[in-house]
Design an enzyme around this catalytic site. Structure first.
Site, PDB file in Angstrom:
ATOM      1  N   LYS A 133      58.459 100.616  -9.333  1.00 50.06           N
ATOM      2  CA  LYS A 133      57.693 101.178 -10.443  1.00 50.06           C
ATOM      3  C   LYS A 133      57.780 100.244 -11.633  1.00 50.06           C
ATOM      4  CE  LYS A 133      60.253 102.033 -13.332  1.00 50.06           C
ATOM      5  NZ  LYS A 133      61.296 101.208 -14.078  1.00 50.06           N
ATOM      6  N   TYR A 218      59.222 107.622 -16.130  1.00 48.19           N
ATOM      7  CA  TYR A 218      60.017 108.692 -15.514  1.00 48.19           C
ATOM      8  C   TYR A 218      59.640 110.055 -16.088  1.00 48.19           C
ATOM      9  CZ  TYR A 218      63.073 105.341 -13.203  1.00 48.19           C
ATOM     10  OH  TYR A 218      63.557 104.351 -12.387  1.00 48.19           O
TER      11      TYR A 218
HETATM   12  P1  NDP Z   1      65.359  91.368 -12.986  1.00 48.08           P
HETATM   13  O1  NDP Z   1      64.896  90.505 -14.086  1.00 48.08           O
HETATM   14  O2  NDP Z   1      66.811  91.659 -12.882  1.00 48.08           O
HETATM   15  O3  NDP Z   1      64.920  90.736 -11.581  1.00 48.08           O
HETATM   16  C1  NDP Z   1      63.596  90.353 -11.310  1.00 48.08           C
HETATM   17  C2  NDP Z   1      63.602  89.213 -10.317  1.00 48.08           C
HETATM   18  O4  NDP Z   1      62.260  88.858 -10.031  1.00 48.08           O
HETATM   19  C3  NDP Z   1      64.230  87.912 -10.836  1.00 48.08           C
HETATM   20  O5  NDP Z   1      65.623  87.867 -10.676  1.00 48.08           O
HETATM   21  C4  NDP Z   1      63.550  86.865  -9.991  1.00 48.08           C
HETATM   22  O6  NDP Z   1      64.178  86.797  -8.713  1.00 48.08           O
HETATM   23  C5  NDP Z   1      62.164  87.469  -9.728  1.00 48.08           C
HETATM   24  N1  NDP Z   1      61.111  86.847 -10.535  1.00 48.08           N
HETATM   25  C6  NDP Z   1      60.016  86.247 -10.037  1.00 48.08           C
HETATM   26  N2  NDP Z   1      59.249  85.760 -11.000  1.00 48.08           N
HETATM   27  C7  NDP Z   1      59.882  86.036 -12.165  1.00 48.08           C
HETATM   28  C8  NDP Z   1      59.559  85.764 -13.532  1.00 48.08           C
HETATM   29  N3  NDP Z   1      58.442  85.125 -13.880  1.00 48.08           N
HETATM   30  N4  NDP Z   1      60.432  86.185 -14.466  1.00 48.08           N
HETATM   31  C9  NDP Z   1      61.540  86.859 -14.138  1.00 48.08           C
HETATM   32  N5  NDP Z   1      61.886  87.133 -12.846  1.00 48.08           N
HETATM   33  C10 NDP Z   1      61.069  86.720 -11.867  1.00 48.08           C
HETATM   34  O7  NDP Z   1      64.530  92.706 -13.063  1.00 48.08           O
HETATM   35  P2  NDP Z   1      64.899  94.114 -12.416  1.00 48.08           P
HETATM   36  O8  NDP Z   1      65.501  93.903 -11.086  1.00 48.08           O
HETATM   37  O9  NDP Z   1      65.632  94.931 -13.394  1.00 48.08           O
HETATM   38  O10 NDP Z   1      63.426  94.794 -12.254  1.00 48.08           O
HETATM   39  C11 NDP Z   1      62.551  94.398 -11.236  1.00 48.08           C
HETATM   40  C12 NDP Z   1      61.551  95.535 -10.951  1.00 48.08           C
HETATM   41  O11 NDP Z   1      62.262  96.679 -10.504  1.00 48.08           O
HETATM   42  C13 NDP Z   1      60.739  95.996 -12.154  1.00 48.08           C
HETATM   43  O12 NDP Z   1      59.418  96.323 -11.756  1.00 48.08           O
HETATM   44  C14 NDP Z   1      61.461  97.232 -12.641  1.00 48.08           C
HETATM   45  O13 NDP Z   1      60.631  98.158 -13.315  1.00 48.08           O
HETATM   46  C15 NDP Z   1      61.974  97.803 -11.333  1.00 48.08           C
HETATM   47  N6  NDP Z   1      63.216  98.577 -11.513  1.00 48.08           N
HETATM   48  C16 NDP Z   1      63.299  99.810 -10.951  1.00 48.08           C
HETATM   49  C17 NDP Z   1      64.428 100.569 -11.090  1.00 48.08           C
HETATM   50  C18 NDP Z   1      64.521 101.903 -10.448  1.00 48.08           C
HETATM   51  O14 NDP Z   1      65.487 102.625 -10.720  1.00 48.08           O
HETATM   52  N7  NDP Z   1      63.590 102.285  -9.575  1.00 48.08           N
HETATM   53  C19 NDP Z   1      65.560 100.084 -11.869  1.00 48.08           C
HETATM   54  C20 NDP Z   1      65.429  98.730 -12.362  1.00 48.08           C
HETATM   55  C21 NDP Z   1      64.270  98.023 -12.179  1.00 48.08           C
HETATM   56  P3  NDP Z   1      64.246  85.429  -7.883  1.00 48.08           P
HETATM   57  O15 NDP Z   1      65.070  84.492  -8.714  1.00 48.08           O
HETATM   58  O16 NDP Z   1      64.901  85.862  -6.636  1.00 48.08           O
HETATM   59  O17 NDP Z   1      62.849  84.958  -7.681  1.00 48.08           O
END
Ligand code: NDP
Length: 365
Positions: A133, A218
């Site tokens: 989401k 949410y």
């Molecule tokens: P993070 O920033 O921690 O991780 C995102 C990952 O995406 C990065 O580590 C990277 O991984 C990859 N990525 C690819 N392109 C980019 C870019 N241009 N900039 C930054 N990161 C990039 O975010 P979250 O994990 O917190 O959130 C990711 C998604 O999950 C969002 O859509 C968020 O809303 C959702 N979410 C949902 C939750 C829930 O409870 N359902 C809780 C937290 C987040 P790599 O280096 O491997 O490419």
């Protein structure tokens, strides 16, 4: 036994066991009598790590692949989760996943703005998709994702973990049994004080907006499953105290109101500027339900006019992935939907909230 005989015997066993490989190669927690959902995570950030750690306790789903733009994360994940090198991809080559029969579904946990194109590519590769989401930046994008998955014959699910949370489900079941009487009012308060101003969540290009996209969703989603209806109108007001941190198009705080066909109303607050804001309250003519915390990782706590809710705490992501394995592999219908159409319903409301902030008027849905 000489080594040649041992080799031939091993080959014979392997060949005979091929149809069962999917079960036997997935040792550990897994049941032998039903297929396991084989998951590749895309975007190995904070949430992907949380999901992958929670999946260690799964009996029906397993991490078998990873897609990342950071090679060191791929080698780390290979070690931590026993992922074979052949199941690792980057953002340039992941379309090749279509030739990989060992992966059933790709779980996308990248920044919001990337979900649309990534879902379309995964669907074109013939794999099911779980998308975090908000599913997309707006309802138009979301609908394109639903259409692309339908056309490709794959399923699209959204990572709505609360839809499997026991106390949440207990309240929705009580409401369906009319134990609260006619529903009059819902209040959803969702927020936290966001830190690092350079993170993607505060970048309109990557986040698509501000608190509403990330945490206010949410309250939107919760209002729908707690009231049990789809809203017909929206009003919304934005408050911004720090225009340097929260640039144009990145909302800091939005209050919004929704009206439902039965006459029930909702009043919600979404913010990146207040802590300890995680509460749902449902009011009916015969009773009430309250969850606080309501959507954090838990334990969720709750009570109704009948007393405390006592369902045990579960790790949300473990249960979500067990249930999603049943949905994707065995056609199970969840009590609260988690399909792409459900994601689009929330995005239509987000579109209307932003439109109402701009117009200052009641927006009809
Ligand atoms: P993070 O920033 O921690 O991780 C995102 C990952 O995406 C990065 O580590 C990277 O991984 C990859 N990525 C690819 N392109 C980019 C870019 N241009 N900039 C930054 N990161 C990039 O975010 P979250 O994990 O917190 O959130 C990711 C998604 O999950 C969002 O859509 C968020 O809303 C959702 N979410 C949902 C939750 C829930 O409870 N359902 C809780 C937290 C987040 P790599 O280096 O491997 O490419």
């Amino acid at each position: 036994m000489n080594s040649r005989r041992r080799f031939l015997q091993k080959m014979a066993i392997t060949a005979a066991g091929l149809p069962l490989l999917r079960f036997q190669s997935l040792a550990g927690n897994f049941r032998r009598d039903e297929p396991v959902l084989r998951v590749a995570m895309m975007g190995l950030g904070g949430y992907a790590n949380r999901v992958a750690d929670a999946m260690k306790a799964c009996t029906k789903a397993k991490i078998v692949g990873a897609i990342s733009g950071t090679p060191t994360k791929l080698s780390d994940w290979q070690q931590r989760f026993g992922i074979p090198v052949k199941n690792c991809y980057n953002y340039e080559n992941f379309d090749q996943i279509k030739h990989n029969p060992d992966i059933d579904v790709v779980y996308i946990t990248t920044p919001n703005a990337l979900h649309h194109s990534q879902v379309l590519r995964v669907a074109a590769a013939g794999k099911h998709v779980i998308c975090e989401k908000p599913m997309a930046l707006n309802a138009k994008e979301g609908q394109e994702m639903v259409d692309a998955c339908r056309k490709a014959g794959v399923q699209l699910l959204v990572g709505y973990r609360m839809h499997f949370e026991p106390k949440t489900l207990a309240i929705t079941e009580m409401r369906k049994r009319n134990e609260f009487g006619k529903i009059m009012f819902f209040q959803g308060q969702c927020g936290f004080r966001i830190g690092d101003p350079t993170q993607w969540r505060l970048n309109k290009e990557l986040a698509g907006g501000g608190s509403i996209m990330d945490i206010g969703i949410y309250a939107i989603n919760g209002a729908r499953y707690m009231v049990g209806e789809e809203p017909v109108w929206i009003t919304a007001q934005e408050i911004k105290t720090d225009p340097v941190k929260f640039k144009p198009g990145v909302d800091e705080t939005i209050q919004f109101q929704m009206g439902f066909p039965s006459g029930a109303i909702a009043s919600c607050l979404s913010t990146y500027n207040m802590n300890y804001l995680d509460r749902f309250y449902l009011n009916g003519e015969k009773g009430f339900a309250e969850l606080q915390p309501s959507t954090g990782y838990g334990p969720i706590k709750g009570r109704t006019n009948q007393g405390e809710l006592t369902q045990p705490h579960v790790t949300h992501q473990t249960v979500q992935m067990e249930e999603m394995a049943d949905i994707l592999l065995r056609g199970k219908k969840p009590a609260i939907p988690v399909d792409g159409a459900e994601g689009v319903r929330d995005l239509k409301i987000i579109d209307a909230i932003y439109a109402a902030v701009r117009s200052g008027k009641r927006e009809m849905l």
